[in-house]
Scaffold this motif. Structure first.
Motif, PDB file in Angstrom:
ATOM      1  N   THR A 181     -19.648  -4.213 -39.962  1.00 13.46           N
ATOM      2  CA  THR A 181     -19.810  -3.291 -41.073  1.00 13.46           C
ATOM      3  C   THR A 181     -19.996  -4.058 -42.368  1.00 13.46           C
ATOM      4  OG1 THR A 181     -18.327  -1.776 -39.936  1.00 13.46           O
ATOM      5  CG2 THR A 181     -18.756  -1.333 -42.248  1.00 13.46           C
ATOM      6  N   ASN A 182     -21.009  -3.673 -43.121  1.00 19.05           N
ATOM      7  CA  ASN A 182     -21.201  -4.212 -44.470  1.00 19.05           C
ATOM      8  C   ASN A 182     -21.144  -5.738 -44.544  1.00 19.05           C
ATOM      9  OD1 ASN A 182     -21.609  -1.774 -45.877  1.00 19.05           O
ATOM     10  ND2 ASN A 182     -19.417  -1.380 -45.823  1.00 19.05           N
ATOM     11  N   GLY A 183     -21.896  -6.403 -43.678  1.00 18.39           N
ATOM     12  CA  GLY A 183     -22.013  -7.850 -43.769  1.00 18.39           C
ATOM     13  C   GLY A 183     -20.844  -8.629 -43.216  1.00 18.39           C
ATOM     14  N   GLU A 184     -19.986  -7.991 -42.470  1.00 18.77           N
ATOM     15  CA  GLU A 184     -18.854  -8.711 -41.889  1.00 18.77           C
ATOM     16  C   GLU A 184     -19.356  -9.810 -40.967  1.00 18.77           C
ATOM     17  OE1 GLU A 184     -15.297  -7.926 -38.650  1.00 18.77           O
ATOM     18  OE2 GLU A 184     -16.438  -6.248 -39.460  1.00 18.77           O
ATOM     19  N   LYS A 185     -18.745 -10.987 -41.017  1.00 20.59           N
ATOM     20  CA  LYS A 185     -19.155 -12.100 -40.192  1.00 20.59           C
ATOM     21  C   LYS A 185     -18.767 -11.854 -38.734  1.00 20.59           C
ATOM     22  CE  LYS A 185     -18.773 -15.524 -43.874  1.00 20.59           C
ATOM     23  NZ  LYS A 185     -18.113 -16.773 -44.305  1.00 20.59           N
ATOM     24  N   PRO A 186     -19.600 -12.296 -37.795  1.00 19.55           N
ATOM     25  CA  PRO A 186     -19.255 -12.154 -36.380  1.00 19.55           C
ATOM     26  C   PRO A 186     -17.955 -12.897 -36.080  1.00 19.55           C
ATOM     27  CG  PRO A 186     -21.546 -12.835 -36.646  1.00 19.55           C
ATOM     28  CD  PRO A 186     -20.905 -12.951 -37.987  1.00 19.55           C
ATOM     29  N   GLN A 187     -17.101 -12.272 -35.269  1.00 22.90           N
ATOM     30  CA  GLN A 187     -15.858 -12.916 -34.894  1.00 22.90           C
ATOM     31  C   GLN A 187     -15.670 -12.780 -33.390  1.00 22.90           C
ATOM     32  OE1 GLN A 187     -12.515 -12.127 -37.529  1.00 22.90           O
ATOM     33  NE2 GLN A 187     -13.906 -11.261 -39.011  1.00 22.90           N
ATOM     34  N   THR A 188     -14.744 -13.538 -32.854  1.00 20.38           N
ATOM     35  CA  THR A 188     -14.516 -13.541 -31.420  1.00 20.38           C
ATOM     36  C   THR A 188     -14.133 -12.152 -30.922  1.00 20.38           C
ATOM     37  OG1 THR A 188     -13.751 -15.830 -31.548  1.00 20.38           O
ATOM     38  CG2 THR A 188     -13.189 -14.584 -29.566  1.00 20.38           C
ATOM     39  N   ILE A 189     -14.803 -11.720 -29.859  1.00 25.88           N
ATOM     40  CA  ILE A 189     -14.502 -10.416 -29.277  1.00 25.88           C
ATOM     41  C   ILE A 189     -13.332 -10.573 -28.313  1.00 25.88           C
ATOM     42  CG2 ILE A 189     -15.369  -8.562 -27.819  1.00 25.88           C
ATOM     43  CD1 ILE A 189     -18.157  -9.143 -28.909  1.00 25.88           C
ATOM     44  N   ARG A 190     -12.286  -9.807 -28.513  1.00 17.41           N
ATOM     45  CA  ARG A 190     -11.125  -9.858 -27.643  1.00 17.41           C
ATOM     46  C   ARG A 190     -11.068  -8.592 -26.799  1.00 17.41           C
ATOM     47  NH1 ARG A 190      -9.420 -11.002 -32.520  1.00 17.41           N
ATOM     48  NH2 ARG A 190      -8.284  -9.056 -32.748  1.00 17.41           N
ATOM     49  N   LEU A 191     -10.740  -8.762 -25.533  1.00 19.41           N
ATOM     50  CA  LEU A 191     -10.649  -7.620 -24.644  1.00 19.41           C
ATOM     51  C   LEU A 191      -9.364  -6.848 -24.913  1.00 19.41           C
ATOM     52  CD1 LEU A 191     -11.804  -9.255 -21.281  1.00 19.41           C
ATOM     53  CD2 LEU A 191     -13.164  -7.878 -22.883  1.00 19.41           C
ATOM     54  N   ILE A 192      -9.411  -5.549 -24.686  1.00 18.64           N
ATOM     55  CA  ILE A 192      -8.227  -4.709 -24.835  1.00 18.64           C
ATOM     56  C   ILE A 192      -7.293  -4.950 -23.661  1.00 18.64           C
ATOM     57  CG2 ILE A 192      -7.395  -2.324 -24.904  1.00 18.64           C
ATOM     58  CD1 ILE A 192     -10.111  -1.601 -26.210  1.00 18.64           C
ATOM     59  N   ASP A 193      -6.056  -5.281 -23.940  1.00 17.04           N
ATOM     60  CA  ASP A 193      -5.051  -5.535 -22.906  1.00 17.04           C
ATOM     61  C   ASP A 193      -4.282  -4.246 -22.644  1.00 17.04           C
ATOM     62  OD1 ASP A 193      -3.114  -6.402 -21.211  1.00 17.04           O
ATOM     63  OD2 ASP A 193      -2.288  -7.954 -22.538  1.00 17.04           O
ATOM     64  N   SER A 194      -4.556  -3.637 -21.495  1.00 15.69           N
ATOM     65  CA  SER A 194      -3.881  -2.379 -21.144  1.00 15.69           C
ATOM     66  C   SER A 194      -2.632  -2.618 -20.309  1.00 15.69           C
ATOM     67  CB  SER A 194      -4.844  -1.457 -20.384  1.00 15.69           C
ATOM     68  OG  SER A 194      -5.292  -2.086 -19.187  1.00 15.69           O
ATOM     69  N   SER A 195      -2.252  -3.902 -20.125  1.00 12.28           N
ATOM     70  CA  SER A 195      -1.066  -4.199 -19.322  1.00 12.28           C
ATOM     71  C   SER A 195       0.195  -4.252 -20.167  1.00 12.28           C
ATOM     72  CB  SER A 195      -1.245  -5.541 -18.597  1.00 12.28           C
ATOM     73  OG  SER A 195      -1.290  -6.617 -19.531  1.00 12.28           O
ATOM     74  N   GLN A 196       0.027  -4.360 -21.503  1.00 13.19           N
ATOM     75  CA  GLN A 196       1.162  -4.375 -22.415  1.00 13.19           C
ATOM     76  C   GLN A 196       0.973  -3.315 -23.490  1.00 13.19           C
ATOM     77  OE1 GLN A 196       1.353  -8.485 -23.752  1.00 13.19           O
ATOM     78  NE2 GLN A 196       3.131  -8.824 -22.431  1.00 13.19           N
ATOM     79  N   ALA A 197       2.079  -2.795 -23.970  1.00  7.81           N
ATOM     80  CA  ALA A 197       2.008  -1.770 -25.009  1.00  7.81           C
ATOM     81  C   ALA A 197       1.501  -2.371 -26.313  1.00  7.81           C
ATOM     82  CB  ALA A 197       3.380  -1.145 -25.222  1.00  7.81           C
ATOM     83  N   SER A 198       0.890  -1.541 -27.106  1.00  6.48           N
ATOM     84  CA  SER A 198       0.424  -1.921 -28.438  1.00  6.48           C
ATOM     85  C   SER A 198       1.091  -1.001 -29.444  1.00  6.48           C
ATOM     86  CB  SER A 198      -1.106  -1.775 -28.512  1.00  6.48           C
ATOM     87  OG  SER A 198      -1.540  -1.490 -29.815  1.00  6.48           O
ATOM     88  N   ALA A 199       1.603  -1.570 -30.534  1.00 11.30           N
ATOM     89  CA  ALA A 199       2.244  -0.746 -31.562  1.00 11.30           C
ATOM     90  C   ALA A 199       1.269   0.290 -32.109  1.00 11.30           C
ATOM     91  CB  ALA A 199       2.779  -1.628 -32.686  1.00 11.30           C
ATOM     92  N   ALA A 200      -0.004  -0.090 -32.266  1.00  9.23           N
ATOM     93  CA  ALA A 200      -1.003   0.839 -32.782  1.00  9.23           C
ATOM     94  C   ALA A 200      -1.232   2.000 -31.821  1.00  9.23           C
ATOM     95  CB  ALA A 200      -2.317   0.104 -33.037  1.00  9.23           C
ATOM     96  N   ARG A 201      -1.314   1.704 -30.526  1.00  8.88           N
ATOM     97  CA  ARG A 201      -1.542   2.766 -29.544  1.00  8.88           C
ATOM     98  C   ARG A 201      -0.292   3.625 -29.370  1.00  8.88           C
ATOM     99  NH1 ARG A 201      -3.764  -1.600 -26.250  1.00  8.88           N
ATOM    100  NH2 ARG A 201      -2.014  -1.241 -24.822  1.00  8.88           N
ATOM    101  N   MET A 202       0.888   3.029 -29.490  1.00  6.62           N
ATOM    102  CA  MET A 202       2.119   3.806 -29.429  1.00  6.62           C
ATOM    103  C   MET A 202       2.186   4.783 -30.596  1.00  6.62           C
ATOM    104  SD  MET A 202       4.908   0.893 -28.286  1.00  6.62           S
ATOM    105  CE  MET A 202       6.319   2.027 -28.425  1.00  6.62           C
ATOM    106  N   TYR A 203       1.818   4.298 -31.775  1.00  5.64           N
ATOM    107  CA  TYR A 203       1.803   5.153 -32.974  1.00  5.64           C
ATOM    108  C   TYR A 203       0.808   6.289 -32.785  1.00  5.64           C
ATOM    109  CZ  TYR A 203       1.765   6.144 -38.032  1.00  5.64           C
ATOM    110  OH  TYR A 203       1.868   6.735 -39.266  1.00  5.64           O
ATOM    111  N   ASP A 204      -0.327   5.978 -32.168  1.00  4.80           N
ATOM    112  CA  ASP A 204      -1.325   7.008 -31.888  1.00  4.80           C
ATOM    113  C   ASP A 204      -0.726   8.102 -30.997  1.00  4.80           C
ATOM    114  OD1 ASP A 204      -4.246   7.969 -31.614  1.00  4.80           O
ATOM    115  OD2 ASP A 204      -3.680   7.608 -29.527  1.00  4.80           O
ATOM    116  N   TRP A 205      -0.013   7.703 -29.959  1.00  3.74           N
ATOM    117  CA  TRP A 205       0.598   8.692 -29.057  1.00  3.74           C
ATOM    118  C   TRP A 205       1.657   9.518 -29.785  1.00  3.74           C
ATOM    119  CZ3 TRP A 205       5.522   9.701 -27.167  1.00  3.74           C
ATOM    120  CH2 TRP A 205       5.597  10.597 -26.104  1.00  3.74           C
TER     121      TRP A 205
END
Length: 276
Positions: free
Chosen positions: A2-26
């Motif tokens: 978005t808006n000229g953001e530099k390319p950065q390493t793509i990380r896979l989503i880890d569904s084997s451990q909880a994420s604080a962001a996804r917990m907050y979403d739930w």
């Protein structure tokens, strides 16, 4: 990107451990989460039954504080650290509802957060999504230098994220992070801070152990009010309302009386002004 953001390493989503962001979403009733997140939330609710209500209170506080800063303080630039998964009335929607030219930067390093944010915000030229750990303050400034005007006031948001950071003896400490960001901001800028606190050591220790285990160490600590107050030492606190349970921060409706409030933990903090 978005808006000229530099390319950065793509990380896979880890569904084997909880994420604080996804917990907050739930907890907010969202669907961008996995069973591992929901299981962690169920365990969290056993320790702190008010957690779901706290998440809603915190989201309402975020909307109120952005509205206040945009409408009352005429802030037109927002830097949202640890922005989380998109939900209803995000920072850019509130700020741009008041001023269509308001600019918002979302900073996060959760792969699912980044994927959803870019999808939802790709056509909004006044938003920028960047993939950084919020403690990389110099990198964040450099990445936003052509998007934000750092010579003018900016509202830096740290809403319900500092408890995700552990204590440290260096620049990675949450208090050091706030000092570093505040030092970079122009006078007249604002820093919004709230985090989970509890007076009950069993809740503090129990939640911290659970979240540290569930997230694979991507967690900090439930703290006490005096520790959060230290984050504001270099700032002029907006008072009233001062540092409070966020439900009491310029509420839209009368807050609940003391006997109807949670006794396990609360989101606590406020708004500080950069005035050097």
């Amino acid at each position: 990107m978005t808006n000229g953001e530099k390319p950065q390493t793509i990380r896979l989503i880890d569904s084997s451990q909880a994420s604080a962001a996804r917990m907050y979403d739930w907890l907010l009733g969202g669907t961008e989460n996995y069973e591992v997140d929901r299981a962690a939330c169920r365990e969290l609710l056993k320790i702190a039954p008010s957690t779901q209500q706290l998440a809603r209170n915190n989201r309402a506080f975020l909307r109120r504080v952005v509205r206040f800063l945009a409408a009352e303080k005429k802030i037109t630039q927002f830097l949202d650290h640890g922005s989380g998964l998109p939900t209803q009335e995000n920072v850019h929607q509130v700020a741009q509802g008041i001023n269509p030219n308001a600019k918002v930067v979302y900073v996060d390093n959760d792969p699912m957060v980044l994927a959803h944010a870019r999808t939802h915000l790709d056509d909004n030229e006044n938003t920028l999504v960047i993939d950084y750990d919020m403690r990389r303050t110099n990198d964040i400034r450099n990445a936003t230098s052509r998007f934000l005007d750092w010579a003018k006031p900016i509202a830096a948001l740290f809403v319900s994220v500092l408890h995700c950071l552990p204590d440290a003896d260096d620049e990675n400490d949450p208090a050091a992070l706030i000092r570093n960001v505040s030092a970079q901001l122009a006078p007249g800028s604002y820093v919004v801070i709230c985090q989970l606190i509890s007076d009950d050591p069993e809740v503090r220790d129990g939640v911290t152990r659970l979240m540290d285990s569930a997230t694979g160490g991507n967690w900090g600590r439930v703290r006490q009010p005096y520790e959060v107050a230290r984050y504001f030492e270099t700032l002029e606190i907006e008072d009233p309302p001062g540092l409070v349970d966020v439900i009491d921060w310029l509420p839209d409706s009368p807050p609940p009386p003391p006997h109807m409030r949670p006794t396990d933990w609360v989101e606590w903090g406020g708004v500080g002004r950069v005035c050097r």
